[in-house]
Design an enzyme around this catalytic site. Sequence first.
Site, PDB file in Angstrom:
ATOM      1  N   ASP A  38      -3.798   7.918   0.421  1.00 52.45           N
ATOM      2  CA  ASP A  38      -2.869   7.103   1.194  1.00 52.45           C
ATOM      3  C   ASP A  38      -3.213   5.634   0.953  1.00 52.45           C
ATOM      4  O   ASP A  38      -4.289   5.309   0.429  1.00 52.45           O
ATOM      5  CB  ASP A  38      -2.994   7.464   2.670  1.00 52.45           C
ATOM      6  CG  ASP A  38      -2.015   6.698   3.535  1.00 52.45           C
ATOM      7  OD1 ASP A  38      -0.897   6.437   3.072  1.00 52.45           O
ATOM      8  OD2 ASP A  38      -2.371   6.338   4.671  1.00 52.45           O
ATOM      9  N   LYS A  39      -2.317   4.730   1.322  1.00 53.97           N
ATOM     10  CA  LYS A  39      -2.582   3.309   1.129  1.00 53.97           C
ATOM     11  C   LYS A  39      -2.991   2.631   2.424  1.00 53.97           C
ATOM     12  O   LYS A  39      -4.101   2.111   2.542  1.00 53.97           O
ATOM     13  CB  LYS A  39      -1.339   2.598   0.557  1.00 53.97           C
ATOM     14  CG  LYS A  39      -1.551   1.104   0.311  1.00 53.97           C
ATOM     15  CD  LYS A  39      -0.258   0.408  -0.031  1.00 53.97           C
ATOM     16  CE  LYS A  39       0.631   0.243   1.171  1.00 53.97           C
ATOM     17  NZ  LYS A  39       0.086  -0.737   2.162  1.00 53.97           N
ATOM     18  N   THR A  40      -2.115   2.650   3.393  1.00 53.24           N
ATOM     19  CA  THR A  40      -2.357   1.908   4.623  1.00 53.24           C
ATOM     20  C   THR A  40      -3.481   2.558   5.422  1.00 53.24           C
ATOM     21  O   THR A  40      -3.397   3.712   5.796  1.00 53.24           O
ATOM     22  CB  THR A  40      -1.077   1.861   5.471  1.00 53.24           C
ATOM     23  OG1 THR A  40      -0.012   1.354   4.678  1.00 53.24           O
ATOM     24  CG2 THR A  40      -1.273   0.991   6.682  1.00 53.24           C
ATOM     25  N   ASP A  45      -0.760  12.064   6.749  1.00 55.97           N
ATOM     26  CA  ASP A  45      -1.539  12.577   5.625  1.00 55.97           C
ATOM     27  C   ASP A  45      -2.042  13.994   5.859  1.00 55.97           C
ATOM     28  O   ASP A  45      -2.683  14.572   4.976  1.00 55.97           O
ATOM     29  CB  ASP A  45      -2.743  11.666   5.363  1.00 55.97           C
ATOM     30  CG  ASP A  45      -2.343  10.216   5.158  1.00 55.97           C
ATOM     31  OD1 ASP A  45      -1.391   9.974   4.397  1.00 55.97           O
ATOM     32  OD2 ASP A  45      -2.972   9.329   5.762  1.00 55.97           O
TER      33      ASP A  45
END
Length: 1310
Positions: free
Chosen positions: A408-410, A867
């Site tokens: 994931d990014k954030t 996620d």
Amino acid sequence: MGSLAYREDLGEEKNSAFTWELEANSRDYNSQFKEKSFLCWQRRKHKSNVIHTAKYNVFSFLPLNLYEQFHRVSNLYFLFIIILQGLPEISTLPWFTLFVPLICLLVIRATRDLVDDIGRHRSDRIINNRPCQTLVGKSFLWRKWEDLYVGDVVCLHKDNIVPADLLLLASTEPSSLCYVETADIDGETNLKFRQAPPVTHHELTSIRKMASFQGKVVCEEPNSRLHHFVGCLEWNGRKHPLDIGNVLLRGCKVRNTDTCYGLVIYAGFDTKIMRNCGKIHLKRSRIDRLLNRLVALIFLSLVLISVALSLGFWSKVKEFKAKHHYVSPRHVQSVAAETFLTFWGFFILLSVMVPMAMFIMVEFIYLGNSMFINWDVHMYYAPQDVPAKARSTSLNDQLGQVGYVFSDKTGTLTQNVMTFKKCCIAGIVYGPDDEEEAPCKGNPYLWNKFADGKFPYRNAELLRAVQGRTDEAVREFWRLLAICHTVMVQEKDPDQPVYQAASPDEEALVTAARNFGYVFVARTQDSITVMELGDKRVYQVLAMMDFNNMRKRMSVLVRNPEGAIYLYTKGADVVIFERLSKKGMTEWTTEEALASFAEETLRTLCLAYKRVDEDTYEEWRQRHREASLRLQNRAHALHQLLGATAIEDRLQDGVCDTIQCLKQGNIKVWVLTGDKQETAVNIGFACQLLSENMLILEEKEITRILEAYWGSNDGLLAGQGLLQSRFLQQTKVAMVINGEFLDQLLLSRRKEPRALVRDEDVDVDVEEAWQERGERTTDFLRAQRVSLMWRTLGIQLRGTGLGPRVKDSGARDGPEVRRERAFVELAARCQAVICCRVTPKQKALIVALVKKYQRAVTLAIGDGANDVNMIKTADVGVGLAGPEGMQAVQNSDYALAQFCFLKRLLLVHGRWSYVRVCKFLRYFVYKTLASMMAQVWFAFYSGFTAQPLYEGWFLALFNLLFSTLPVLYIGLFEQDVSAERSLELPQLYIAGQKDELFNYWVFLQALAHGTATSLVNFFVTLWVSHDSAGPTSFSDYQSFSVVVALSSLLSITMEAILIIKYWTVLSVLAIFLSFCFYVVVTWGCQSFWLFQISPENFPFLYADRNVLSHPSILLVILLNVSLNTLPTLALRVIYQALEKPCPKEVEEAPSEDITAVEPAPYLRRESRRRRSSYAFSHREGYAELITQGTILRRAPGVDNDMLMGQIIPCHEELSPSIQESPRCSRKMSLLGKTGHQHRGEVSSRDGGRAARRPQIPGSPRELAVRGVPGDVAGGAGGVTVVEGEGAGAVGVPPPPQQPADEGGKVSPVG
């Protein structure tokens, strides 16, 4: 083999119809809806709000766990052997010798599963018992989440988590707005607003009206589409449309809203976030699955060996009985019957070839390696007091084989923190001061009572310029940041305003201006108040135009207290620079600064302003109707460039280094995020996942590559294979896609849900609109380059066997499967893949596709509820204990505090665990064969009677005591290299990805080695003792058995000494204690005392003492050990001497002859677009709500709390929601009215005619001066201006302007 995406799509298509019906405050009505459950049984269609994510309950634990455990072939094998041992006719060993260890093994694994499931039950209980206020009768009472049902009305307050999917009915905010944070759902940190339907906003103004509300909602069935909802509200004979803007999703957090009220439409597992969570998968490692296959193989081998030995018994049984008349005549069965019983006797005797002790010890090894992860202080995060935790103990070796990391990014790669890093004002770059060179170590903003004490930016020179008040550019720079935004302020503490922004970037810029003395303190519908270095100034807002995907900038037109009108604009540099009046030194230096900021992967904005004279503004207002009809032909404005800002989307510590180490270890990192594309790409560059020399494939390129691979002719391109192969190998490729494109690519268009279908022509329009005008033109050379890449990758795909196979694959695989396989193969050839705007279910789909078609070990890492599905689907799931909650941790196999710890988890603990388990298994197979194959050789000399060679207690305790400690040390503590060396050489990790340390070939090597050792021990001993007699002879059964047993034990111990590389006190102690156990147990079992008690169970009286008292026999044992050890040692030394060291892979730069024709960066993202990613990715903020007055409270101090029974004040007129088309997206509302305008004396200025300027190097087109503010448009509630902005040089007064002519252009200066 079916298509994963196609199967997922079929379920979604069924949920598109409007068949979900519910009524507010009526549980009786809602409970009448039923659905088929099983056969003729029915259940309630509307689920309760209770969630159960655990696998077991009190009744299902035992049967379900046993069912899962006996899915292991080894457990079935042991159970079968125990049943055979219970039959006295064929039993050669007591049944309890295997039954007790099997029970221990089952209990150990069941306890581990139970502990994991208790954690899930605890998490479910915490969530289900969360409190919320539910409308019961005519008042709101506190109830648990699990007590909610569809149709209930709930009340939420600030910072509450939404318990179910709710239809927003009303709120205490103006126009019943509700601000929510959706970071736990889609990963976006900016606040979003939801608004109640107009009818409920006006009608439901008290608790009494809420209690009598009987509206009926008809909508689509529960589905997993997070950004889509369609339904209608039927109330009082009228229907009111509903969309996703009226819905609060479960998992959102209410922000900046005192109280809101909602109607439950989906509850429990029907909610969208739970639909995206996926199911719990039974995860098993590669080695575990390989062991299952090996157990089956060993089982078949034992059957064949037992059959062969039984046939030998059948052939010699008569001769044996004739020669050896003393054999007991108890068995009177036929030869065939005795042969059958002998077969089972041999099978039981040889069943130790699959040792139970190995599986028990594996569990302890997994547990020990998990504890080492928990104890690793290098993965302890002190700021949050969070250590690493292995929540699963059966996947440690899998950590050493990961091929793909899905992140994931954030909150995973980033910290969710935007910081003001640098700025450029009038061509001067102001970066942060060095801590060593800083003249003042304290807080430089103490003079400002409004300053934020946490502001990290320090620059003494800029601070002196601000306090000096002499530099006009500096003054206008900070004034622009304090005025040109859509930030809202909460008036809690007058000296410490709290900002509420549509994005963290906006908040960072306004906070920076606040610390430098330009403090935004208040806003009304038509004014904005700023404290400028202690002076309060109120600006009248005449017009405001927010960011959107086409404008890439925000503008605000204000009248200052002196009466002058100014136009302030901030936006992408490609938009601002093309509207400049000239190209001077300031503009050149600013562009160089922007390039420097881009190299540091900072998010930049350009700032510009222009003074507008009163006559021009009046002309705008008079011509607004004409302008609204000629939006496409409006004039562009002139801007005076002020400078640029640089915001850092701060990465977590060590992210770049971690990704580089993983890439060097041949681990591919894919980023799957729900965030916007430009933001994700910018983070990709920041964390060095993307680089400047990469080809970034986007939607059009990917589509055409796959089309070329399907439709091109192999024969036409065969002659270009060499060039294309060299070209592909020397080009780094990355892929950037979004969720909608993924659906279009993978799902069948005929079966696709209408929510996921997007017309191709619309896609083209959006893509064209996303580009600037100069970027839409494609020359012949670029087309030729793109064509070569399509054909190149198309041929490479066909070369892997993924092309259309008419005879083979076409008959078996459908088009969906071939499409999936082609996409995964193309993505696997990329060095990096970024998937944007993907839902949780799409994340899981991508992971499943890679698992299915690449046969690689996958790892998913994330920190939010969005996620969870990905973490469950991947082979290994890692949850980060971050600010988005603990949902990811509770569903993960491993919990970490920071992404950077993933490097140590994989490269150190993962690789060590893999090496240890592989070496343990190989050694265990070897030692089992080395000791037990002698039973087979002994059968040839025992008349095939299945008589054991060894003493019974030696057989029982061999794997439990005599050889346990060395092999346990190998499984727990062995290290081929240190942790520091493992991190320095990530290439060592590749061995695990290729299964080099334990596979079928290694297994066969262990078989051969063990068999050779058993042959030496048995036949050398037999050869030496042949025809010998006397006191030194060991030709009798017991002495022979002792010599062979001791030779086997010493040989396998020497093998352990040779393979151990990490020597410690524990390793020496393990070997010493093994011999001690043998001496003590043998002395006890062969003692006269036990022989007197039970001669049948302890027949070997003083056997070891008699054998070891003769030096000649000791020489025989030494000979056996030497013959087993020295050749093995010699072969390993020779192999290591001949083995060539693997050279490090050096990335060769593309040769000039290729790059001259086809340079690599032809599909590279424009650096200008990347450095302005904030402006390209920014969504519209609150400008529309501000200009309409929807967002602002008009009656301060009125208590809107409906819990007190008071009435929510109704607005006189509801502001209709504006559905703006792409053509009307550039309108902005002019809030100033003629009667309320403060007119100051503004001197008339002459305007300069647009003149051609030199072309900026690297710019796709020349920068020309456009004109003064152009067309003006108005509406019923005000005036709308279509912006036209102009600029002069920085630091000088704006040039004189002439009144605009009819065409909206400026007259030339005389």
